[in-house]
Scaffold this motif. Structure first.
Motif, PDB file in Angstrom:
ATOM      1  N   LYS A  74     -10.998   4.749  -3.660  1.00 27.49           N
ATOM      2  CA  LYS A  74     -10.062   4.202  -4.721  1.00 27.49           C
ATOM      3  C   LYS A  74     -10.927   4.261  -6.265  1.00 27.49           C
TER       4      LYS A  74
ATOM      5  N   ASP B 165      -1.834  -1.431  -6.605  1.00 26.74           N
ATOM      6  CA  ASP B 165      -0.389  -0.777  -7.114  1.00 26.74           C
ATOM      7  C   ASP B 165       0.811  -1.216  -6.507  1.00 26.74           C
TER       8      ASP B 165
ATOM      9  N   ARG C 242       0.443  10.931   1.143  1.00 31.80           N
ATOM     10  CA  ARG C 242      -0.630  10.815   0.331  1.00 31.80           C
ATOM     11  C   ARG C 242      -1.335   9.346   0.659  1.00 31.80           C
TER      12      ARG C 242
ATOM     13  N   CYS D 108      -0.517   3.789  -2.156  1.00 29.81           N
ATOM     14  CA  CYS D 108      -1.528   4.013  -2.957  1.00 29.81           C
ATOM     15  C   CYS D 108      -2.869   4.254  -2.184  1.00 29.81           C
TER      16      CYS D 108
ATOM     17  N   GLU E 240       4.295   6.717  -4.724  1.00 30.82           N
ATOM     18  CA  GLU E 240       3.720   5.705  -3.844  1.00 30.82           C
ATOM     19  C   GLU E 240       5.036   4.586  -3.094  1.00 30.82           C
TER      20      GLU E 240
ATOM     21  N   HIS F 278       2.400   6.121 -11.256  1.00 28.72           N
ATOM     22  CA  HIS F 278       1.619   5.875 -12.253  1.00 28.72           C
ATOM     23  C   HIS F 278       1.931   6.052 -13.421  1.00 28.72           C
TER      24      HIS F 278
HETATM   25 MN    MN Z   1      -2.092   4.259  -7.110  1.00 29.66          MN
END
Ligand code: MN
Ligand code: PEP
Length: 343
Positions: free
Chosen positions: A131, A309, A126, A102, A298, A272
């Motif tokens: 954030k 997360d 990623r 994340c 993630e 998510h």
């Molecule tokens: Mn995230």
């Protein structure tokens, strides 16, 4: 409204068509498909140009009843758009898997994640450096330091990087490091930000807002494309519903619905969408079965210590197992997923 030009339309005729549209105060967006030019007339009240355009030499037909998102609509662009990022193509036969944490938290965390994400056969990395957190007291990301670490991970693995930009004034900075700019769910309707990413050349991964309709998502994409950047991917990442058992509700129907209406590639984010580690792989598989072109997931080398997360982060072994399962489902629907890489 879209004017489809004849295959033999001369440059002179085309220029006259464009001039006549601009003279009426509309914007023009020209695209080429299958040896044919499509001229989009952009702006409210464009329908009044229909009769004039039909009469012009070089115009084969005019599609007057265009959806309010002419540039991203399939109506004027029947072939799916493929977006090339280095040696990765999103929107082709291969399902592109984007994996990573994340948030970028440290050099060690990111390089470890990048190593197993790459070895498992994922195509892009990623990681968030800026954030968008619900609480101002939560970890906000490492900023430019995080971008530098992402660039280092790209150097080491060859994986292009996807990272979020949260503010218009950061677009140039993030675009210097990133291969794909992510617009997060909370910013889907930040129109200044959409315009800004539309005015730079890096591809954009546009996430659906928590409470956005699909039409609003397509209109958000239209902002980016009409600002000058046609390389947009749409991402279904779950929406807020009355159901509280999962973080959000994955709108699986959105994937084929969008595919019917837009030529842009569709990405699914099962992480998510559910917020629960054990549900991520089943939802990733369902998304591929429903027609997604890419999956963004993630994963963290040690989820218990993740700064954001943590509940939804796949363990390294979960990530590898998900990749194997994705390969099998991809084959069943006529697609493929990259094989694992040898160390
Ligand atoms: Mn995230
Ligand atoms: C993310 O990708 O880490 C993120 C914040 O996603 P979303 O905008 O979909 O909540």
């Amino acid at each position: 409204m879209i004017a489809v030009l004849e295959p033999g339309c001369s440059l002179k005729q085309k220029a006259a068509i464009v001039r006549s549209i601009e003279a009426e105060g509309f914007r023009v967006q020209v695209s080429e498909h299958g040896g044919r030019s499509l001229v989009g007339v952009v702006g409210s009240g464009a329908a009044r140009m229909e009769i004039q355009l039909r009469a012009m030499p070089g115009v084969e037909e005019v599609q007057p009843v265009a959806p309010p998102y002419p540039l991203v609509s399939r109506a004027g662009h029947p072939q799916p758009t493929r977006i090339r990022i280095g040696d990765v193509v999103v929107g082709g036969k291969q399902i592109v898997v984007i994996g990573g944490p994340c948030s970028v938290e440290s050099r060690e965390q990111l390089l470890t994640a990048a190593g197993y994400v790459s070895a498992s056969g994922a195509s892009m990395l990623r990681g968030g450096a800026f954030k968008p957190r619900t609480s101002p007291y939560s970890f906000q990301g490492l900023g430019e330091e995080g971008l530098k670490l992402l660039a280092e991970a790209r150097e080491k693995t060859g994986l292009p990087i996807v990272t979020e930009v949260v503010a218009p004034q950061d677009v140039a900075l993030v675009a210097r490091y990133a291969d794909v700019l992510q617009i997060g769910a909370r910013n889907m309707q930040n129109y200044r930000l959409l315009t800004e990413v539309g005015q730079q050349p890096k591809p954009v991964l546009l996430k659906r807002g928590l409470m956005a309709t699909l039409q609003e998502l397509l209109l958000a994409a239209e902002y980016v494309v009409s600002s000058g950047n046609p390389r947009v991917m749409l991402c279904e990442r779950g929406i807020r519903t009355y159901e509280k058992a999962t973080r959000n509700t994955l709108d699986i129907g959105a994937i084929p619905w969008l595919k019917e209406r837009t030529h842009l590639p569709i990405v699914a984010d099962p992480s998510h969408a559910c917020g629960i580690r054990t549900l991520v792989t089943p939802l990733a598989l369902a998304s591929v079965a429903a027609g997604a072109d890419a999956i963004i997931v993630e994963t963290h080398p040690n989820p218990a210590e993740a700064l954001s997360d943590k509940e939804q982060a796949l363990l390294p072994e979960d990530f590898r197992a998900m990749m194997d399962a994705l390969r099998r489902v991809a084959v069943a629907v006529g697609r493929e997923v990259r094989e694992p890489r040898q160390a």
